[in-house]
Enzyme design. Sequence first.
Site, PDB file in Angstrom:
ATOM      1  N   ASP A 285      43.912  63.996 -31.106  1.00 22.95           N
ATOM      2  CA  ASP A 285      43.706  64.133 -32.547  1.00 22.95           C
ATOM      3  C   ASP A 285      42.224  64.312 -32.868  1.00 22.95           C
ATOM      4  O   ASP A 285      41.344  63.930 -32.099  1.00 22.95           O
ATOM      5  CB  ASP A 285      44.285  62.948 -33.315  1.00 22.95           C
ATOM      6  CG  ASP A 285      43.644  61.615 -32.936  1.00 22.95           C
ATOM      7  OD1 ASP A 285      43.338  61.410 -31.741  1.00 22.95           O
ATOM      8  OD2 ASP A 285      43.462  60.754 -33.826  1.00 22.95           O
TER       9      ASP A 285
ATOM     10  N   GLU B 184      43.802  58.154 -31.965  1.00 25.80           N
ATOM     11  CA  GLU B 184      42.544  57.448 -31.674  1.00 25.80           C
ATOM     12  C   GLU B 184      41.596  57.452 -32.856  1.00 25.80           C
ATOM     13  O   GLU B 184      40.919  56.460 -33.128  1.00 25.80           O
ATOM     14  CB  GLU B 184      41.877  58.087 -30.450  1.00 25.80           C
ATOM     15  CG  GLU B 184      40.701  57.282 -29.882  1.00 25.80           C
ATOM     16  CD  GLU B 184      39.378  57.533 -30.581  1.00 25.80           C
ATOM     17  OE1 GLU B 184      38.465  56.697 -30.459  1.00 25.80           O
ATOM     18  OE2 GLU B 184      39.251  58.570 -31.282  1.00 25.80           O
TER      19      GLU B 184
END
Length: 382
Positions: free
Chosen positions: A87, A148
């Site tokens: 991400d 994350e």
Amino acid sequence: MNQTPGTPSAADLEADGPRLLERLRRLVNLESPSRDAEASARINELLAAWWRAAGAEVTLHVTPAGTHLVAEVPGRGEPLLFVGHSDTVWPVGSLDGEVPWLVDGDTVAGPGVFDMKSGLLVMLEAVDRLRGRETQRRAVRVVVVCDEEIGSPESRPLLERCCQGVVAAIGFESPHPDGALKVGRRGSTRVRIAVTGKAAHAALDPDGGASAIDELVDQLAAVRAITGDPTLASEVLCNSGTIQGGTRANVVSAHAEAELGLRFMDGRTEERVLSALRGLTPVRERAQLEVEILSHRPAWAPSAGDTAFAGTLSRLAAGLGLTLEGRPAAGAGDTNLVGSLGIPTVDGFGPVGAGAHAVTERASLASMHQRAELLAQVLLEF
């Protein structure tokens, strides 16, 4: 890591460069912001295909937040854990806006190119270079999470499972600006404090209400006292990131809340402060208080095992004509959890670059090759 005689040769770049650059282009063009499940599925399907081609057994874990990837690469001994995330902080459309894909000599720019799609390819490239040498290289376990950038709230149990039985761990976040590895990180916790009060007319019936805003102000003062306690073992950074509440100046507020960002240097201080925050109680009789931990990355203080592992990597780098140092970092990441579990851990094995989370985000292609070359050597000798 300085670009010294160990920098890939022209022949190396000519042989591997087109593949690495094309893979990076494809990853960056698959925009993958946190919490975009469809985008997460697309990028992890591509990563899964590449890892399977490299000889790995791949499992995709689909969650409401997105898709996590775990790859088991055969080899000798207990596996070395590679930690990464797919991400980014960039919304879909950034490529067509202020962060376009750009190649300028050694520099590659684009959303997520530095944090951390180039790092994902360093780990893959190293394994690819050792294809057919399974009996010589160390076994590898790869975990790539999809959350994350928002604190890994959903992937933590998966990461904990992936830590079982590994010999050591490497995180592929960006390094220090000079290329040094990150050995130790501050703990990072996001806390939400929410107050429910009682609405009333501020002039006609002030005593009939209970101001959630006033209660929150008093609670934030208490938080400052807790985090600033001089008897704590180490410094605590506390940032009041957001605050909201109330409706009108003539209405006693019925709701207010704040989100805090806390940073810790050691686990003892962290536990003491978080325990005190969980124990906060309302000052006003009719107010209700809720303290919620939104995300938590434990403090990772460098251990003797971390230092020894970093020293091994430094020695292997020197054998390639490279200089590689390691030191603590202020920012937090998924290696906070791994390192806090006592597993020998380093982070910052991604390539040299700059501008993480900024429109100037960029990475060095030569550094990607350099890191992959070193990582391949680690897999052969560690």
